[in-house]
Scaffold this motif. Structure first.
Motif, PDB file in Angstrom:
ATOM      1  N   LEU A 165       0.857  -1.104   0.068  1.00 19.56           N
ATOM      2  CA  LEU A 165      -0.059  -0.102  -0.011  1.00 19.56           C
ATOM      3  C   LEU A 165       0.911   1.280   0.050  1.00 19.56           C
ATOM      4  CD1 LEU A 165      -2.713   1.457   0.283  1.00 19.56           C
ATOM      5  CD2 LEU A 165      -2.397   1.298   2.825  1.00 19.56           C
ATOM      6  N   VAL A 166       2.045   1.049   0.801  1.00 18.50           N
ATOM      7  CA  VAL A 166       2.678   2.470   0.828  1.00 18.50           C
ATOM      8  C   VAL A 166       3.533   2.658  -0.272  1.00 18.50           C
ATOM      9  CG1 VAL A 166       4.930   3.396   2.260  1.00 18.50           C
ATOM     10  CG2 VAL A 166       3.059   2.174   3.519  1.00 18.50           C
ATOM     11  N   ILE A 167       4.111   1.389  -0.918  1.00 18.19           N
ATOM     12  CA  ILE A 167       4.725   1.580  -2.267  1.00 18.19           C
ATOM     13  C   ILE A 167       3.893   2.075  -3.442  1.00 18.19           C
ATOM     14  CG2 ILE A 167       5.972   0.130  -3.985  1.00 18.19           C
ATOM     15  CD1 ILE A 167       6.986  -1.544  -1.600  1.00 18.19           C
ATOM     16  N   PHE A 168       2.633   1.588  -3.703  1.00 17.09           N
ATOM     17  CA  PHE A 168       2.050   1.859  -4.570  1.00 17.09           C
ATOM     18  C   PHE A 168       1.339   3.380  -4.525  1.00 17.09           C
ATOM     19  CE2 PHE A 168       1.345  -2.618  -5.749  1.00 17.09           C
ATOM     20  CZ  PHE A 168       1.764  -2.488  -7.076  1.00 17.09           C
ATOM     21  N   THR A 169       0.978   3.569  -3.244  1.00 13.92           N
ATOM     22  CA  THR A 169       0.613   5.126  -3.005  1.00 13.92           C
ATOM     23  C   THR A 169       1.571   6.026  -3.122  1.00 13.92           C
ATOM     24  OG1 THR A 169      -1.202   4.140  -1.517  1.00 13.92           O
ATOM     25  CG2 THR A 169      -0.669   6.548  -1.327  1.00 13.92           C
ATOM     26  N   VAL A 170       2.821   5.964  -2.888  1.00 12.49           N
ATOM     27  CA  VAL A 170       3.951   6.754  -2.937  1.00 12.49           C
ATOM     28  C   VAL A 170       4.274   7.027  -4.640  1.00 12.49           C
ATOM     29  CG1 VAL A 170       6.136   7.438  -2.450  1.00 12.49           C
ATOM     30  CG2 VAL A 170       4.579   6.893  -0.528  1.00 12.49           C
ATOM     31  N   ALA A 171       4.372   5.707  -5.150  1.00  9.57           N
ATOM     32  CA  ALA A 171       4.889   5.621  -6.424  1.00  9.57           C
ATOM     33  C   ALA A 171       3.834   6.438  -7.445  1.00  9.57           C
ATOM     34  CB  ALA A 171       5.100   4.159  -6.935  1.00  9.57           C
ATOM     35  N   PHE A 172       2.876   6.239  -7.023  1.00  7.29           N
ATOM     36  CA  PHE A 172       1.568   6.715  -7.914  1.00  7.29           C
ATOM     37  C   PHE A 172       1.020   7.899  -7.280  1.00  7.29           C
ATOM     38  CE2 PHE A 172       2.219   2.449  -9.369  1.00  7.29           C
ATOM     39  CZ  PHE A 172       2.547   2.514 -10.769  1.00  7.29           C
ATOM     40  N   SER A 173       1.829   8.939  -6.505  1.00  7.57           N
ATOM     41  CA  SER A 173       1.018   9.820  -5.672  1.00  7.57           C
ATOM     42  C   SER A 173       0.308  11.070  -6.580  1.00  7.57           C
ATOM     43  CB  SER A 173       2.248  10.648  -4.836  1.00  7.57           C
ATOM     44  OG  SER A 173       3.247  11.107  -5.784  1.00  7.57           O
ATOM     45  N   ASP A 174       0.841  11.078  -7.861  1.00  4.87           N
ATOM     46  CA  ASP A 174       0.219  12.041  -8.956  1.00  4.87           C
ATOM     47  C   ASP A 174      -1.176  11.385  -9.429  1.00  4.87           C
ATOM     48  OD1 ASP A 174       2.281  13.904  -8.245  1.00  4.87           O
ATOM     49  OD2 ASP A 174       3.410  13.332  -9.918  1.00  4.87           O
TER      50      ASP A 174
ATOM     51  N   LEU B 113      -6.433   2.630   8.438  1.00  7.43           N
ATOM     52  CA  LEU B 113      -5.703   3.707   9.333  1.00  7.43           C
ATOM     53  C   LEU B 113      -4.717   4.377   8.686  1.00  7.43           C
ATOM     54  CD1 LEU B 113      -5.899   2.340  12.924  1.00  7.43           C
ATOM     55  CD2 LEU B 113      -7.507   4.073  12.086  1.00  7.43           C
ATOM     56  N   ILE B 114      -3.759   3.740   8.308  1.00  7.62           N
ATOM     57  CA  ILE B 114      -2.713   4.146   7.350  1.00  7.62           C
ATOM     58  C   ILE B 114      -3.045   4.842   6.162  1.00  7.62           C
ATOM     59  CG2 ILE B 114      -0.714   3.778   5.836  1.00  7.62           C
ATOM     60  CD1 ILE B 114       0.061   1.497   8.031  1.00  7.62           C
ATOM     61  N   ALA B 115      -4.149   4.136   5.325  1.00 12.39           N
ATOM     62  CA  ALA B 115      -4.525   4.979   4.020  1.00 12.39           C
ATOM     63  C   ALA B 115      -5.176   6.215   4.413  1.00 12.39           C
ATOM     64  CB  ALA B 115      -5.716   4.254   3.223  1.00 12.39           C
ATOM     65  N   ARG B 116      -5.896   6.270   5.756  1.00 13.81           N
ATOM     66  CA  ARG B 116      -6.669   7.533   5.973  1.00 13.81           C
ATOM     67  C   ARG B 116      -6.036   8.462   6.411  1.00 13.81           C
ATOM     68  NH1 ARG B 116      -8.554  11.680   6.403  1.00 13.81           N
ATOM     69  NH2 ARG B 116     -10.258  12.502   7.321  1.00 13.81           N
ATOM     70  N   PHE B 117      -5.012   8.157   7.426  1.00  8.55           N
ATOM     71  CA  PHE B 117      -4.325   9.338   8.262  1.00  8.55           C
ATOM     72  C   PHE B 117      -2.988   9.630   7.627  1.00  8.55           C
ATOM     73  CE2 PHE B 117      -7.569   7.720  11.093  1.00  8.55           C
ATOM     74  CZ  PHE B 117      -8.378   8.908  11.538  1.00  8.55           C
ATOM     75  N   VAL B 118      -2.441   8.781   7.045  1.00  8.54           N
ATOM     76  CA  VAL B 118      -1.061   8.995   6.462  1.00  8.54           C
ATOM     77  C   VAL B 118      -1.217   9.502   4.860  1.00  8.54           C
ATOM     78  CG1 VAL B 118       1.036   8.028   5.653  1.00  8.54           C
ATOM     79  CG2 VAL B 118       0.057   7.391   7.920  1.00  8.54           C
ATOM     80  N   PHE B 119      -2.158   8.848   4.361  1.00 11.77           N
ATOM     81  CA  PHE B 119      -2.245   9.242   2.595  1.00 11.77           C
ATOM     82  C   PHE B 119      -3.735  10.143   2.448  1.00 11.77           C
ATOM     83  CE2 PHE B 119       0.701   5.545   2.822  1.00 11.77           C
ATOM     84  CZ  PHE B 119       1.618   6.081   2.365  1.00 11.77           C
ATOM     85  N   GLY B 120      -4.436  10.241   3.341  1.00 11.82           N
ATOM     86  CA  GLY B 120      -5.665  10.877   3.200  1.00 11.82           C
ATOM     87  C   GLY B 120      -6.688  10.221   2.449  1.00 11.82           C
ATOM     88  N   ALA B 121      -6.806   8.853   2.229  1.00  8.02           N
ATOM     89  CA  ALA B 121      -7.960   8.319   1.553  1.00  8.02           C
ATOM     90  C   ALA B 121      -9.228   8.593   2.194  1.00  8.02           C
ATOM     91  CB  ALA B 121      -7.491   6.716   1.645  1.00  8.02           C
ATOM     92  N   GLN B 122     -10.167   8.714   1.420  1.00  5.54           N
ATOM     93  CA  GLN B 122     -11.460   9.093   1.880  1.00  5.54           C
ATOM     94  C   GLN B 122     -12.277   7.708   2.152  1.00  5.54           C
ATOM     95  OE1 GLN B 122     -13.629  12.227  -0.248  1.00  5.54           O
ATOM     96  NE2 GLN B 122     -11.879  12.353  -1.621  1.00  5.54           N
ATOM     97  N   LEU B 123     -12.818   7.603   3.450  1.00  2.00           N
ATOM     98  CA  LEU B 123     -13.416   6.529   3.821  1.00  2.00           C
ATOM     99  C   LEU B 123     -15.025   6.703   3.691  1.00  2.00           C
ATOM    100  CD1 LEU B 123     -11.662   5.747   7.194  1.00  2.00           C
ATOM    101  CD2 LEU B 123     -11.109   4.801   4.934  1.00  2.00           C
ATOM    102  N   PRO B 124     -15.817   5.657   3.533  1.00  2.00           N
ATOM    103  CA  PRO B 124     -17.323   5.789   3.364  1.00  2.00           C
ATOM    104  C   PRO B 124     -17.907   6.365   4.630  1.00  2.00           C
ATOM    105  CG  PRO B 124     -16.650   3.366   3.616  1.00  2.00           C
ATOM    106  CD  PRO B 124     -15.385   4.385   3.433  1.00  2.00           C
ATOM    107  N   GLU B 125     -18.964   7.235   4.532  1.00  2.00           N
ATOM    108  CA  GLU B 125     -19.791   7.777   5.493  1.00  2.00           C
ATOM    109  C   GLU B 125     -20.963   6.961   6.004  1.00  2.00           C
ATOM    110  OE1 GLU B 125     -20.506  11.727   4.748  1.00  2.00           O
ATOM    111  OE2 GLU B 125     -18.154  12.398   4.640  1.00  2.00           O
ATOM    112  N   ALA B 126     -21.592   6.321   4.896  1.00  2.43           N
ATOM    113  CA  ALA B 126     -22.592   5.536   5.098  1.00  2.43           C
ATOM    114  C   ALA B 126     -22.527   4.202   5.992  1.00  2.43           C
ATOM    115  CB  ALA B 126     -23.568   5.011   3.878  1.00  2.43           C
ATOM    116  N   ALA B 127     -23.514   3.951   6.885  1.00  3.87           N
ATOM    117  CA  ALA B 127     -23.347   2.997   7.845  1.00  3.87           C
ATOM    118  C   ALA B 127     -23.462   1.541   7.043  1.00  3.87           C
ATOM    119  CB  ALA B 127     -24.363   2.910   8.565  1.00  3.87           C
ATOM    120  N   ASP B 128     -24.410   1.639   5.948  1.00 10.47           N
ATOM    121  CA  ASP B 128     -24.475   0.408   5.227  1.00 10.47           C
ATOM    122  C   ASP B 128     -23.291  -0.009   4.292  1.00 10.47           C
ATOM    123  OD1 ASP B 128     -24.961   2.429   3.496  1.00 10.47           O
ATOM    124  OD2 ASP B 128     -26.250   1.345   2.156  1.00 10.47           O
TER     125      ASP B 128
END
Length: 241
Positions: free
Chosen positions: A10-19, A101-116
């Motif tokens: 996850l870290v490698i792909f997210t950093v490598a394709f950060s643009d 947690l890493i995707a959200r708080f380190v790389f800013g990924a958006q998490l779903p808000e709906a309970a379903d």
């Protein structure tokens, strides 16, 4: 290794394709590399925690004498499998939490808000772990020795990741390869996770232009049931000679 490999990827792909920025008309938002690869790495984590973990572990225990020693103890096969799947569920759950947690708080990924969406994530994840674990038990019979367990089990698992939409876009693969990958649970696990984390407009890229969560559910249930039947028919304690 099984625990940290999806986190590392996850870290490698997210950093490598950060643009990376993917925008689909009507989606309402642009996907970053963290948004794109989070569901893929979650699916890969399920496969690694279940299939790779149990496949290699049980193959080694079969050939190094562990099962032979257990057969002489009061432990039953049911208790043995409860322990194995308990290990898979605990390690897989912790791994998924770290990924999110890493995707959200380190790389800013958006998490779903709906309970379903979180309910969908839960049942896809745990059904996927069970189906993946069953596949691991099945392939644990392939190695002929403890030393060959890694060499025999890792290559098909790696190939399955490439053809099931983990590293490559599933819709970009040839149709015959998509049909072949659809036989295995990883494709359905990844599709279920994409339905959770991707905007609904992205379902246009799926086969049939829909998430087809009902098909995801039944595909995983069928894998679990068939796997249980095969396990009951084929698994035997290695008795002392």
């Amino acid at each position: 290794f099984n625990f940290f490999f999806p986190l590392m990827m996850l870290v490698i792909f997210t950093v490598a394709f950060s643009d990376m920025e993917i925008d689909v008309p009507g989606a309402g938002r642009v996907l970053s590399s963290a948004d794109v690869y989070l569901p893929a790495m979650l699916a890969m984590g399920v496969l690694v925690s279940g299939t790779q973990n149990l496949g290699i572990d049980m193959a080694i225990e079969k050939h190094d004498g562990t099962l032979r020693r257990l057969s002489g103890s009061p432990i039953s096969p049911i208790s043995y499998f409860i322990g194995k799947f308990g290990q898979v569920f605990v390690s897989g759950t912790l791994q998924a939490l770290f990924l999110i947690l890493i995707a959200r708080f380190v790389f800013g990924a958006q998490l779903p808000e709906a309970a379903d969406a979180w309910v969908t994530l839960t049942w896809v994840f745990y059904l996927g772990l069970m189906a993946s674990g069953i596949l691991g038990i099945a392939i644990s019979a392939l190695p002929s020795s403890a030393k060959s367990a890694n060499a025999v089990i890792l290559p098909p698992i790696l190939i399955l990741q490439f053809i099931s939409g983990v590293y490559l876009s599933f819709s970009s693969l040839p149709e015959w390869l998509q049909n072949f990958a659809s036989v295995f649970p990883l494709k359905w696990i990844g599709q279920g996770f994409r339905a959770v984390f991707y905007p609904d407009a992205f379902k246009q890229a799926e086969l049939g232009g829909a998430w087809n969560l009902d098909q995801v559910f039944w595909a995983l249930v069928v894998w679990i049931l068939l796997g249980l039947i095969v396990t009951l028919l084929t698994f035997r304690w290695v008795r002392k000679s």
